[in-house]
Every structure is written in structure tokens, then in C-alpha cells.
Design an enzyme around this catalytic site. Structure first.
Site, mmCIF file in Angstrom:
data_model
loop_
_atom_site.group_PDB
_atom_site.id
_atom_site.type_symbol
_atom_site.label_atom_id
_atom_site.label_comp_id
_atom_site.label_asym_id
_atom_site.label_seq_id
_atom_site.Cartn_x
_atom_site.Cartn_y
_atom_site.Cartn_z
ATOM 1 N N ASP A 91 46.966 41.322 27.303
ATOM 2 C CA ASP A 91 46.075 42.337 27.861
ATOM 3 C C ASP A 91 45.619 43.235 26.719
ATOM 4 O OD1 ASP A 91 47.001 41.181 30.211
ATOM 5 O OD2 ASP A 91 47.346 43.093 31.236
ATOM 6 N N LYS A 153 40.000 43.948 33.329
ATOM 7 C CA LYS A 153 41.085 44.780 33.870
ATOM 8 C C LYS A 153 40.668 46.239 33.831
ATOM 9 C CE LYS A 153 45.896 46.097 32.751
ATOM 10 N NZ LYS A 153 47.052 45.821 31.875
ATOM 11 N N LYS A 182 41.548 42.178 37.413
ATOM 12 C CA LYS A 182 42.871 42.784 37.533
ATOM 13 C C LYS A 182 42.727 44.279 37.784
ATOM 14 C CE LYS A 182 47.261 43.654 35.114
ATOM 15 N NZ LYS A 182 48.123 43.313 33.958
#
Length: 216
Positions: A91, A153, A182
Site C-alpha cells: 500500500d 485506497k 479499498k
């Protein structure tokens, strides 16, 4: 949705500065027990966690975290090191200042370079929605769609706010079919989790849902 179905989409997360190995080990145990999608942990614990869980649970870690304004070379090194230590998912935080200066090619190139290193490992791109305008969020949907990154995300959980329902709906309307979503930060209940999923999220970054399930 059942609690189990929602927990299957959770990246069970502990990224606090004070996190100890004992706490990370507990996160891993809980992730295995509740069949989480992964555990998301600090880079310094990746090797130890991977050796601990073996192949029972994917290990996710963070790059350029939490501010995103590391150099690209630094982010590349962090990614290589994390993968060598056994990370299954990455991430990364974008350079938010570069986005605001409309250095779109820089932002896209950085994501593409990190995805090259990741290969078939999952790359999620954190854009920190609470710091962006709607136009900037839409532009990041376009940029990430143009890369080979796997997810967009919302948040690090270290800024002024986390995921919102409106942001997930916005993502769903503007990302391409190759990009998953996400939602992370501030997911306080299974009802929240179910709504985020209904709006288009396929991953949830949170520690609260497992804690709630353990208390039942």
C-alpha cells in the site's frame, strides 16, 4: 452480508508508531482466525510476520507512509525491501504535493515504477482523500486506471479523516474495470463495512471489525 463475508474483505491493520511485535503477532493470529484478506503492518515487522504466518495469511505493508513525499527512489527501495522480506501486498502513498501542483506525469510514473517492482503482487495506491478536492480525486481515478496498480485506497488513517461513503461512490463512478477500491480509516461497524462494500469497495482497511467480532 454475514460478518464472515465482511471479514474476508478486511485488511486487518495495525500501523501505530508504538506497535510491538507482541501486538503484531496478535493481529496475525486474529487475521488467520477470522480469515481476513490480509494483515497490514509496518515494514519493520514484515519479515518476522511472514515467517510467523507462513502461507496462512497474506502480509501487507505500507510504502512512503504516511505523508507520501518520500522521493521515488526511496519508495522503490522500500518496496524492494518489503518484497524481499516477504510482503504479499504493498500500500503506497502518492506524492500529494505533486498532485496538487498538477505534476500528473510524475505521480503516474511513480506508481508505474513501483508496480513494475511488485510484478504480480498486489499494489494499492493511497490518495488521502481528506486532503483532496473532488477534481483531484477524479484525476487520481484516471491516473491509477492508466497504471497497472490493482487498487485505489482512500486513506492512511493518519490524516484528518478516513473513508467516506461519498468517496467510495465517486471512485466507483470513475475508476476503470481494472481497478478495485479499498476503503480505509474510520470504519466503525459491520454496518459501515457492508455499506462500503455495497458502494463498490472490495477491501476494508480497519482493525475495529475484528475487535467487534471478538467481543461478541
Amino acid at each position: 452480508m454475514t460478518h464472515d463475508e465482511i471479514l474476508n474483505k478486511v485488511d486487518h491493520t495495525l500501523l501505530s508508531q508504538t506497535a510491538t511485535w507482541e501486538e503484531i503477532r496478535q493481529i496475525c493470529d486474529d487475521g488467520i482466525r477470522y480469515h481476513a484478506a490480509s494483515v497490514c503492518i509496518p515494514p519493520c515487522y514484515v519479515k518476522q510476520a511472514k515467517e510467523y504466518v507462513k502461507d496462512k495469511l497474506p502480509i501487507c505493508t505500507v510504502i512512503g507512509f504516511p505523508n507520501g513525499n518520500h522521493t521515488t527512489a526511496t519508495k522503490i527501495f522500500e518496496t524492494q525491501n518489503a518484497l524481499e522480506n516477504g510482503a504479499d501486498e504493498i500500500d503506497m502513498v502518492i506524492n500529494i504535493g505533486a498532485l496538487k501542483e498538477k505534476q500528473y506525469s510524475y505521480v503516474q510514473h511513480e506508481i508505474e515504477e513501483i508496480k513494475k517492482i511488485c510484478g504480480n503482487k498486489v499494489l494499492k495506491v493511497i490518495i488521502e482523500t481528506c486532503l483532496l478536492t473532488e477534481d483531484e480525486k477524479i484525476k487520481m481515478c484516471e491516473i491509477i486506471t492508466n497504471t497497472k496498480a490493482d487498487f485505489i485506497k482512500t486513506s492512511t488513517g493518519f490524516s484528518t479523516a478516513g473513508a467516506t461513503f461519498d468517496d467510495i461512490a465517486l471512485f466507483a463512478a470513475h475508476v476503470g474495470p481494472n481497478v478495485q477500491i479499498k476503503a480505509a480509516g474510520g470504519i466503525a461497524s459491520f454496518e459501515d463495512g457492508e455499506k462500503f462494500i455495497a458502494l463498490g469497495a472490495s477491501r476494508l482497511g480497519t482493525s475495529r471489525l475484528v475487535k467487534i467480532e471478538k467481543s461478541l
